[in-house]
Structures are given as structure tokens and as C-alpha cells.
Design an enzyme around this catalytic site. Structure first.
Site, PDB file in Angstrom:
ATOM      1  CG  HIS A  64      -5.583  -2.082  -0.442  1.00 34.17           C
ATOM      2  ND1 HIS A  64      -4.782  -1.910  -1.552  1.00 34.17           N
ATOM      3  CD2 HIS A  64      -5.058  -1.276   0.514  1.00 34.17           C
ATOM      4  CE1 HIS A  64      -3.829  -1.030  -1.277  1.00 34.17           C
ATOM      5  NE2 HIS A  64      -3.972  -0.639  -0.019  1.00 34.17           N
ATOM      6  CB  SER A 124      -0.964  -0.045   1.187  1.00 33.42           C
ATOM      7  OG  SER A 124      -1.975   0.933   1.090  1.00 33.42           O
ATOM      8  CD  GLU A 142      -5.242  -4.768  -4.201  1.00 32.05           C
ATOM      9  OE1 GLU A 142      -4.336  -5.583  -4.428  1.00 32.05           O
ATOM     10  OE2 GLU A 142      -5.120  -3.836  -3.372  1.00 32.05           O
TER      11      GLU A 142
END
EC number: 2.3.1.122
Length: 352
Positions: free
Chosen positions: A306, A170, A274
């Protein structure tokens, strides 16, 4: 108010905004939800078995005027640096809170280094303390990770300052690639998992700024200045692809498509973010190939959200590749002098 209600309310307000700002606002809201969904209780060695030789170090950082906590498991002269996400905590690294990474790398031949802290920092050298949240020192994470900590680790834990891997997720996915771009001897291997790989492009500076403000009240202007400042491109992996290619860095880039699998992550923020991130990851692959890059692994499966289970799965998938590169003795990247962060003509002014 539930998270979904917040998103609906924000979408209603966004209808009156310019399109780019509206997307950024919704995205920032979702990003904050991801952090909550991916959180965990701050327990030492959360998902690693007890009895592992994990140490909790206090490493001096003269550039930041404080000691930085570092979680460390010795395993050899070369190390895997596991970098945390946007809401990095000050007690334990997210990789320890949310995965059994220490256990997975025990007796692997590689040491594991988990720096603790750095919320919203992008592991970068900032221009000034964050405006608006009372921060009383300037983040200098790049200096810490590439100068201060490696020398301390070499002297105290026999970890080489060369021939290591940087793995980020991330927020820190792009950071790992940037570290490898500018410090090729230290990081011949770099991995980005669901990273934001084109932060200077389009509405990404706005999205990043909103997310940073939500995560600790941090100000992106204090980090790299306004979006026109050269520091944004200096810290943009997409822009720095030629360096990675010239260095012959071994890179591993992963991003899911927002569809959950049996690993979980079936929630709105994890799925949305994501999917939002995938485009720049695919463009990064195209640009890397066009620049002559031939030393990369790109994983864009037909699932993945994510969230931590997917990132840990990728860490285990790259482990044999990482061992082959770092333990083969052939970890010398092309010689290149580390470039210094771009400096503004005058200190960046706080955003209004």
C-alpha cells in the site's frame, strides 16, 4: 513509542474486544502508519521536472462556501482527475508530492487535474460538518467534482465536462468508481488502485470510522450516517456494480498482495493493509463478471504494498489504455441520470 510497539500494544488490548472490532482497531492503527510511510515533503512538482506548464488554480465551490485549490496541467479537452488519499494535504495533491505524474502525462494529449485537500472526505457529499473536530463547513466534494469544477474548467481552461477519467488510490479508489457509476458521461473511465471497494460490508464501516478519526478527527457519522444509513450502500462500489456494467464504463482495478518488490514499501503497515484490502478487490472482480461486466482490467500481481511507487506504476501501465478510450472520440457511455445521494429522514446524530 515505535510504530511496532504501538501495534503490539493495540493487539494486546484487542484480545479483549469482539473479533470484528479488534480487527478494525488493528487495521486502523496500521492505516495511520501507512499514511506516514507514504508521505512526502510538500514541494511543488516534487518529482516532475521543472518548467512544466503546471498551474495552481483557485476554483470557486459555492456548495462548500470556499475556493478549492486545483493543480492543473493543460494537455487537451479531456482530462485525468487524480484523486488523493486519506491524509490529503491542503497545499499539494499527493500525486504531485509523491510521483512525477505531471511529467509522465506531459504532451500525452490529456490534461491533468489534481484537486487539493479533502482529508478523510472520500470525495463525497457529507450530511453535515464533521462532528468533534471543529469543521465549520460541510464537505460537498461530489458536487464540486461533477458540477462546479467541470463548468469552471470548461469556461476557463477549455476542458470538456465529458469524456474524462477518474483515478483514485486507497480512500479514493472507490470514490473514482462511484463517480463513474453516477456520472457516466463525465467519467467513461475509472481506476481504483488499492481501493476499499465494499465499505458498507461487515466491519469496514468501523475500520473506516477509526481511520478517519485518526486522520484529522473526522466523524464517519457526519459523512454517511450510521452504518445502517442507505448512504453507505449508495457509495459502495460493490453495490453499484450494475451501474458500472450498464454504463459500460472502462474500469481498471489494481491491488497488490502485501509482498514488497524492488519498488519498495517493505514496512508493516503497507504490507498489512494491502493484504487486508485484496479480498474485497477480488470479490469485486467476481461480482463484476457475474453481473455481465466485460470492460474491465483487473491486476492482482504476486507483489505490491500500500504505497505510492506501486500506484504510480499502475498509472503508467493504464496510460495507453486511457489514451485509447478518451482520445478515440468514443467516450459516450450509456445514458443514465445521476442519482442523488441518499438523504436521511433527519440529520444524522454524532457518534457517541
Amino acid at each position: 513509542m515505535s510504530f511496532i510497539e504501538k501495534v503490539r500494544k493495540l493487539r494486546g488490548a484487542a484480545a479483549t474486544m469482539p473479533r470484528r472490532l479488534a480487527i478494525a482497531a488493528v487495521g486502523a492503527s496500521l492505516l495511520s502508519g501507512v499514511a506516514v510511510a507514504a508521505g512526502g515533503s510538500p514541494v511543488a512538482g516534487a518529482f516532475s521536472k521543472p518548467g512544466l506548464p503546471v498551474e495552481y488554480l483557485e476554483v470557486p465551490s459555492p456548495s462548500m462556501g470556499r475556493n478549492i485549490k486545483v493543480q492543473f496541467q493543460g494537455g487537451g479537452p479531456h482530462a485525468v482527475y487524480l484523486l488523493d488519499g486519506l491524509r490529503a494535504q491542503d497545499d499539494y495533491n499527493g500525486w504531485d508530492i509523491n510521483t512525477p505524474a505531471f511529467e509522465e502525462f506531459y504532451q500525452s494529449g490529456l490534461s491533468v487535474i489534481m484537486p487539493v485537500g479533502g482529508q478523510s472526505s472520500f470525495y463525497s457529499n457529507w450530511y453535515q460538518p464533521s462532528s468533534g473536530n471543529g469543521q465549520n463547513y460541510t464537505y460537498k466534494w461530489e458536487t464540486f467534482l461533477t458540477q462546479e469544477m467541470p463548468l469552471w474548467m470548461q469556461s476557463n481552461k477549455q476542458v470538456s465536462p465529458a469524456g474524462n477519467a477518474a483515478v483514485g488510490l486507497s480512500m479514493s479508489g472507490g470514490s473514482a468508481l462511484i463517480l463513474a457509476a453516477y456520472y457516466p458521461q463525465q467519467f467513461p473511465y475509472a481506476a481504483s488502485l488499492s481501493g476499499f471497494l465494499n465499505p458498507s460490508e461487515g466491519w469496514w464501516p468501523t475500520l473506516i470510522g477509526l481511520a478517519m478519526n485518526d486522520s484529522g478527527g473526522y466523524n464517519a457519522n457526519s459523512m454517511w450516517g450510521p452504518s445502517t444509513d442507505p448512504a453507505w450502500k449508495r457509495n459502495d462500489p460493490m453495490v453499484q456494480i450494475p451501474r458500472l456494467v450498464a454504463n459500460n464504463t472502462r474500469i481498471w482495478v489494481y491491488c497488490g498482495n502485501g509482498t514488497p518488490s524492488d519498488l519498495g514499501g517493505d514496512n508493516v503497515p503497507a504490507k498489512f493493509l494491502e493484504g487486508l484490502t485484496l479480498r474485497t478487490n477480488e470479490q469485486f472482480q467476481n461480482n463484476y463478471a457475474a453481473a455481465g461486466g466485460r470492460n474491465g482490467v483487473f491486476n492482482f500481481p504476486a507483489n505490491g504494498t500500500h504505497s505510492w511507487p506501486y500506484w504510480n506504476q499502475q498509472l503508467m501501465a493504464m496510460k495507453p489504455d486511457m489514451q485509447q478510450v478518451l482520445l478515440s472520440g468514443n467516450t459516450t457511455a450509456a445514458p443514465a441520470q445521476p442519482a442523488q445521494p441518499a438523504q436521511p429522514a433527519q440529520p444524522a446524530q454524532p457518534a457517541t
